[in-house]
Every structure is written in C-alpha cells, then in structure tokens.
Design a protein around this motif. Structure first.
Motif, PDB file in Angstrom:
ATOM      1  N   HIS A  85       0.771  -1.173  -0.032  1.00  0.00           N
ATOM      2  CA  HIS A  85      -0.016  -0.074  -0.079  1.00  0.00           C
ATOM      3  C   HIS A  85       0.834   1.243  -0.009  1.00  0.00           C
ATOM      4  N   CYS A  86       1.827   1.164   0.785  1.00  0.00           N
ATOM      5  CA  CYS A  86       2.884   2.401   0.845  1.00  0.00           C
ATOM      6  C   CYS A  86       3.309   2.884  -0.474  1.00  0.00           C
ATOM      7  N   LYS A  87       3.347   1.875  -1.368  1.00  0.00           N
ATOM      8  CA  LYS A  87       4.185   2.214  -2.788  1.00  0.00           C
ATOM      9  C   LYS A  87       3.031   3.198  -3.472  1.00  0.00           C
ATOM     10  N   GLU A 106       3.190   8.986  -2.004  1.00  0.00           N
ATOM     11  CA  GLU A 106       3.977   9.850  -2.670  1.00  0.00           C
ATOM     12  C   GLU A 106       4.893  10.516  -1.555  1.00  0.00           C
ATOM     13  N   LYS A 107       4.550  10.842  -0.283  1.00  0.00           N
ATOM     14  CA  LYS A 107       5.279  11.132   0.857  1.00  0.00           C
ATOM     15  C   LYS A 107       6.524  10.212   0.940  1.00  0.00           C
ATOM     16  N   MET A 157      12.374   9.647   0.372  1.00  0.00           N
ATOM     17  CA  MET A 157      13.420   8.853  -0.049  1.00  0.00           C
ATOM     18  C   MET A 157      14.421   9.448  -0.872  1.00  0.00           C
ATOM     19  N   LEU A 158      13.781  10.203  -1.964  1.00  0.00           N
ATOM     20  CA  LEU A 158      14.657  10.729  -2.855  1.00  0.00           C
ATOM     21  C   LEU A 158      15.279  12.149  -2.302  1.00  0.00           C
TER      22      LEU A 158
END
Length: 118
Positions: free
Chosen positions: A41-43, A50-51, A56-57
């Motif tokens: 789900h988190c993807k 989105e968060k 991460m980036l």
C-alpha cells in the motif's frame, strides 16, 4: 578512405561510451536494506506513497531506490561521496520504517497510516 574514417569514428564513439559509463559509476554504491512492511500500500496510496517517494529521494546522496514489499527490502543507489549507508538508514528510520538494525523512529511510526503499522 571513407570506410576507415567511419571505423575510426565508430571506435571513438564506443570508447567514449565506455569511459562515460565508468566515470558515471564512480562513487555510486548499491545497498540492500532490510525493513518491515505489512503491504504494498505504501508504494501506491496518495498519502503515504507519494510522501515516501519524495522523502526517499530527498535523502542526501540517494539517486534511486527500489522497494520490494515481498522481500521487505529497499535497494538504494547512492553517491558515497555525499552520504554513507548509516545516514541513509537513519533517514529511513525518521520516516517511520526499520532500516536493518536501526529501528523506526517512534514518533514517525505513529504518523504512518494504520495499514503500515504492525
């Protein structure tokens, strides 16, 4: 004459390509970080997905990452001249996720969506 010029040009292009690829790889490291995910789900979701991607980036030196929810790992590609693996682990922890032996920050964990918690 024309064929030899074409051959020389081709050789130069190939050599340039290899040298550019080798130069681009300098300082780039790949690491697999074990985490604990409960679903994919988190993807995908609009809030945490989105968060997660943005955060991460935004980790200094991280160029790219892959999240494998089935293996429960992050594969992170990073510039070792700008950061180190421990700093990346700590940044992931501050997002609310475990990162190898660095446990998730408790406050960040509480802010995750319910499905992302154990």
């Amino acid at each position: 004459m024309k064929q030899s010029i074409v051959k020389i040009f081709f050789v130069l292009v190939v050599l340039f390509s290899f040298s550019t690829a080798a130069f681009a790889q300098k300082g780039t490291q790949k690491a697999v970080i074990k985490t604990f995910l409960h679903c994919d789900h988190c993807k995908k979701c609009e809030t945490c997905g989105e968060k997660f991607k943005v955060e991460m980036l935004n980790i200094k030196g991280v160029k790219m990452y892959e999240l494998d929810d089935k293996a429960m790992t992050f594969t992170v590609y990073y510039n070792s001249k700008k950061t180190d693996l421990q700093s990346i682990r700590e940044a992931i922890s501050k997002m609310g996720y475990d990162a190898d032996d660095v446990k998730a920050d408790s406050e960040a964990y509480e802010n995750l969506d319910g499905c992302c918690k154990a």
